[in-house]
Design a protein around this motif. Sequence first.
Motif, PDB file in Angstrom:
ATOM      1  N   PRO A 137       7.486  16.847  10.934  1.00  0.00           N
ATOM      2  CA  PRO A 137       7.901  15.020  10.894  1.00  0.00           C
ATOM      3  C   PRO A 137       8.525  15.331  10.393  1.00  0.00           C
ATOM      4  N   VAL A 138       9.258  13.904  10.775  1.00  0.00           N
ATOM      5  CA  VAL A 138      10.610  13.862  10.254  1.00  0.00           C
ATOM      6  C   VAL A 138      10.354  12.609   9.117  1.00  0.00           C
ATOM      7  N   SER A 139      11.167  13.333   8.169  1.00  0.00           N
ATOM      8  CA  SER A 139      10.979  12.680   6.647  1.00  0.00           C
ATOM      9  C   SER A 139      12.646  11.780   6.425  1.00  0.00           C
ATOM     10  N   ALA A 140      12.449  10.880   6.321  1.00  0.00           N
ATOM     11  CA  ALA A 140      13.788   9.887   5.428  1.00  0.00           C
ATOM     12  C   ALA A 140      13.232   8.966   4.595  1.00  0.00           C
ATOM     13  N   PHE A 141      13.810   8.580   4.001  1.00  0.00           N
ATOM     14  CA  PHE A 141      14.576   7.898   2.906  1.00  0.00           C
ATOM     15  C   PHE A 141      12.939   8.113   1.533  1.00  0.00           C
ATOM     16  N   GLY A 142      12.613   9.253   1.295  1.00  0.00           N
ATOM     17  CA  GLY A 142      11.589   9.610   1.139  1.00  0.00           C
ATOM     18  C   GLY A 142      10.038   9.610   1.170  1.00  0.00           C
ATOM     19  N   ARG A 143       9.781   9.232   3.386  1.00  0.00           N
ATOM     20  CA  ARG A 143       8.879   8.796   3.151  1.00  0.00           C
ATOM     21  C   ARG A 143       8.904   9.882   4.699  1.00  0.00           C
ATOM     22  N   THR A 144       7.364  10.604   5.278  1.00  0.00           N
ATOM     23  CA  THR A 144       7.637  11.080   6.088  1.00  0.00           C
ATOM     24  C   THR A 144       6.782  10.529   7.256  1.00  0.00           C
ATOM     25  N   PHE A 145       7.699  10.060   8.435  1.00  0.00           N
ATOM     26  CA  PHE A 145       7.193   9.244   9.605  1.00  0.00           C
ATOM     27  C   PHE A 145       5.816  10.489  10.472  1.00  0.00           C
ATOM     28  N   SER A 146       4.681  10.152  11.178  1.00  0.00           N
ATOM     29  CA  SER A 146       4.279  10.657  12.181  1.00  0.00           C
ATOM     30  C   SER A 146       5.060  10.560  13.496  1.00  0.00           C
ATOM     31  N   ASP A 147       4.424  11.258  13.829  1.00  0.00           N
ATOM     32  CA  ASP A 147       4.950  10.953  15.807  1.00  0.00           C
ATOM     33  C   ASP A 147       4.633   9.434  15.854  1.00  0.00           C
ATOM     34  N   ARG A 148       3.647   9.200  15.803  1.00  0.00           N
ATOM     35  CA  ARG A 148       3.417   7.621  17.065  1.00  0.00           C
ATOM     36  C   ARG A 148       4.319   6.515  15.832  1.00  0.00           C
ATOM     37  N   GLU A 149       4.661   6.601  14.614  1.00  0.00           N
ATOM     38  CA  GLU A 149       5.202   6.309  14.112  1.00  0.00           C
ATOM     39  C   GLU A 149       6.432   5.694  14.595  1.00  0.00           C
ATOM     40  N   VAL A 150       6.909   7.253  14.319  1.00  0.00           N
ATOM     41  CA  VAL A 150       8.394   7.521  15.396  1.00  0.00           C
ATOM     42  C   VAL A 150       8.593   7.008  16.260  1.00  0.00           C
ATOM     43  N   LEU A 151       7.533   6.964  17.498  1.00  0.00           N
ATOM     44  CA  LEU A 151       6.950   6.626  18.876  1.00  0.00           C
ATOM     45  C   LEU A 151       7.993   5.471  19.053  1.00  0.00           C
ATOM     46  N   GLY A 152       6.938   4.124  18.002  1.00  0.00           N
ATOM     47  CA  GLY A 152       6.838   2.978  18.136  1.00  0.00           C
ATOM     48  C   GLY A 152       8.261   2.440  17.106  1.00  0.00           C
TER      49      GLY A 152
END
Length: 222
Positions: A137-152
Amino acid sequence: MAAASPPLLPTTVVPAAAAPPTPAPTAISSADATDTNPAAIRAFLSRLLDTTRRALSGARPWSELADRSALSRPESLAEATSRLRKNLAYFRVNYAAVAALCLAAALLAHPFSLAALLALLAAWCLLYVLRPADAPPVSAFGRTFSDREVLGGLAAASAFVVFLTSVGSLIFSALALGTAIVCAHGACRVPEDLFLDDVDQAAGGTGNPLLSLIASATGGRV
């Protein structure tokens, strides 16, 4: 008499302290998350080029499109509508190319809008379209983002660039100009010399060419 040697005492070997286990990484860097396989990029570009080549192969000769002797003013709105419908079915690939050329010319005349669209396209490719299914999963600024959050997030960024900046007005203006050119030509081009029977049969079994192009280029993911 020689003195007796002292008895040997048993010795104990003290084991060295074991090194502490290396902790597993708890966060995934954004660089690892956005790492794209070069083979996926090559496959994507290959599918895009092949699909574009197949789409352009259906273009009619440009000499037919630019034949000035076949242009005349329609006598009524019904005649103009009938001409436009027939010419759209026959010159659909040529008309799409004309609209694309209008859009490309407008973007080249505005480098900032072109750079914004290229950056948005790169974000979609790196973070969603070309990311492997088993990628972390994509991680940035100390937080991991799910695929749905990336798409949003990508959808929100696209809406911001298109609707809240000058990029959207530029795209809509270029497409409106291309549509006006296509409608004017389609209403004035006399279609009596065109062979429309095979066009109607071919058009009956095909869907939207733009959606087919996108689906084939992206492998059906978007």
